[in-house]
Write a protein that holds these residues in place. Structure first.
Motif, PDB file in Angstrom:
ATOM      1  N   ASP A  85       0.827  -1.204   0.000  1.00 42.27           N
ATOM      2  CA  ASP A  85       0.000   0.000   0.000  1.00 42.27           C
ATOM      3  C   ASP A  85       0.863   1.257   0.000  1.00 42.27           C
ATOM      4  O   ASP A  85       0.497   2.265  -0.619  1.00 42.27           O
ATOM      5  N   GLN A 129       0.641   4.393  -2.485  1.00 45.76           N
ATOM      6  CA  GLN A 129       0.447   5.769  -2.028  1.00 45.76           C
ATOM      7  C   GLN A 129       1.503   6.715  -2.582  1.00 45.76           C
ATOM      8  O   GLN A 129       1.244   7.911  -2.756  1.00 45.76           O
ATOM      9  N   GLU A 163      -4.792   5.471  -2.820  1.00 43.80           N
ATOM     10  CA  GLU A 163      -5.026   5.328  -1.387  1.00 43.80           C
ATOM     11  C   GLU A 163      -4.466   4.012  -0.870  1.00 43.80           C
ATOM     12  O   GLU A 163      -3.984   3.912   0.250  1.00 43.80           O
TER      13      GLU A 163
END
Length: 436
Positions: A136, A140, A145
């Motif tokens: 993640d 980002q 997101e």
């Protein structure tokens, strides 16, 4: 005969920093000298290629902080391996170079252009190790997101690769004519827009640079999940894998070949290389002593912390929250990152506490190879004969001592047995991979 590749597991980064035999790496890890020395030695030993791992973020899963990863130089720093590869193409003639490229974050046109350029610079010895990325935090860094679901990433990767290969093919063979008398560089009738319009990507094309000597640079892949295997079976020229033990190696190879057949591909179109980390000594006993010393270091608190931070990165789950002296928690259905890697941890965890798992687990070895050059060479030959596989991807510390033990110790023993090549016969990386 079988093929040999070298996996630079830290990518363009610190290598033996803070460890024995680091040489000058403690002070000038960004210098190309270590990689150039390694490349010359690997070419002398007739390896097929070096492949460079990469990453696109600073991990902060373990303990909810970047502290452990920065302290141990774990997954960080990561400088751009394509820049290092461009330098290395100028110090060797036959060795292949495969930097890791994220299909999730590299725009297809830029990736196609970059790899075509590396193929030009290397005289036809470049490739791309295609990954979907897993973090993640990486997503980002590119404005998302969070990262996409695992199987969606591979679906997007298939479309991405379709587009990239069409861009490479947008120049027909013979498009570059270099006719100085007529003042014509390229035949405009042989360069075409592709008008690619997919669900996730689109591009008009054509690529604004001609393809290199290979036309399409070599594609490598290392996915172990069903989606990853399917992607590799469809597109890859070489697949890296870490199945555990002989029977798992056979099963993996059989599965890939069945998937390839479903895509109309023959087994010889893709080489399957099993990852290993040989421990070489002048005698079998010396090698066993080295292995024992390495095992002892794995019992330290520092090693356990470092390995837990790696597991946190692989899984996206903070392993600092778990009791080291309890069994590893069941992570089934909870991992959106490197699923096959964590599945192997889960399998190896049976009957062990988390601490015992960390100490015993080997992330980069399908089989144990410990002994003198002759002993290890004989074992490698026996394994390939039984498995029927195509070769090995060696993964170990990138320092001059370890490289010399492999290239000047193990490889001559392999050559004496006729197991690896003594010279290159192909003009490109793909031709060398297809030689046998």
């Amino acid at each position: 005969m079988f093929h040999l590749g070298w996996f630079v597991g830290n990518g363009y980064s610190v290598q033996s920093w803070g460890r024995d035999w680091a040489g000058t790496d403690n002070d000038d890890w960004w210098s190309p000298s270590l990689y150039a020395d390694a490349a010359r030695a690997l070419e002398r030993a007739c390896f097929d290629f070096m492949v460079f791992q990469d990453g696109l973020m600073v991990p902060d899963v373990f303990g909810g902080s970047m502290e452990a990863d920065l302290k141990f130089a774990q997954e960080i720093p990561r400088s751009d391996p394509t820049a290092m590869v461009a330098v290395l193409t100028q110090v060797t003639k036959n060795l292949g170079y495969i930097p890791t490229i994220s299909t999730s974050f590299y725009p297809p046109f830029m990736a196609a252009r970059m790899l075509a350029t590396l193929d030009q610079l290397s005289g036809g010895h470049a490739g791309g190790n295609l990954v979907t990325s897993a973090s993640d935090r990486a997503a980002q860094n590119f404005g998302l997101e969070g990262h996409h679901d695992h199987d969606l990433r591979y679906g997007m990767a298939e479309e991405w690769t379709d587009l990239v290969t069409q861009l490479w093919d947008s120049w027909e063979p013979g498009a570059v004519v270099m006719d100085t008398e007529r003042h014509v560089f390229a035949d405009h009738t042989k360069v075409h827009p592709i008008h690619f319009a997919g669900k996730h990507y689109s591009s008009r094309g054509p690529l604004n640079t001609p393809p290199g000597p290979q036309g399409r640079p070599v594609i490598s892949q290392a996915g172990g999940s069903p989606a990853g295997r399917e992607f590799g079976a469809r597109f890859a020229d070489v697949i890296f894998c870490v199945p555990n033990g002989i029977e798992s190696m056979k099963a993996y190879r059989r599965d890939i070949h069945e998937r390839m057949a479903a895509h109309g591909r023959a087994p010889e179109e893709c080489k399957i290389l099993f990852m290993v980390d040989p421990i070489i000594g002048e005698t079998d006993q010396v090698a066993r002593d080295i292995a024992a010393a390495r095992a002892e270091k794995k019992t330290t608190d520092a090693y356990v912390e470092e390995h837990l931070s790696v597991m946190s990165y692989f899984s996206g789950i903070d392993f600092a929250q778990f009791d080291l002296d309890q069994p590893m928690p069941d992570l089934d259905g909870k991992v959106n990152a490197q699923q096959s890697t964590m599945a192997r941890y889960q399998k190896d965890a049976a009957g062990k506490t988390l601490r015992e798992l960390v100490i015993a687990h080997n992330m980069v070895a399908t089989i144990d190879l410990v002994g003198s050059p002759d002993t290890v060479a004989a074992k490698m030959g026996e394994v390939i004969e039984e498995v029927g596989g195509d070769g090995f991807l060696l993964s170990g510390p990138l320092n001059r001592k370890n490289i010399a033990e492999i290239t000047d110790g193990l490889v001559p023993a392999l050559k004496r047995r006729g197991l690896t090549r003594s010279s290159y016969s192909g003009a490109t990386l793909r031709e060398n991979l297809r030689e046998f």
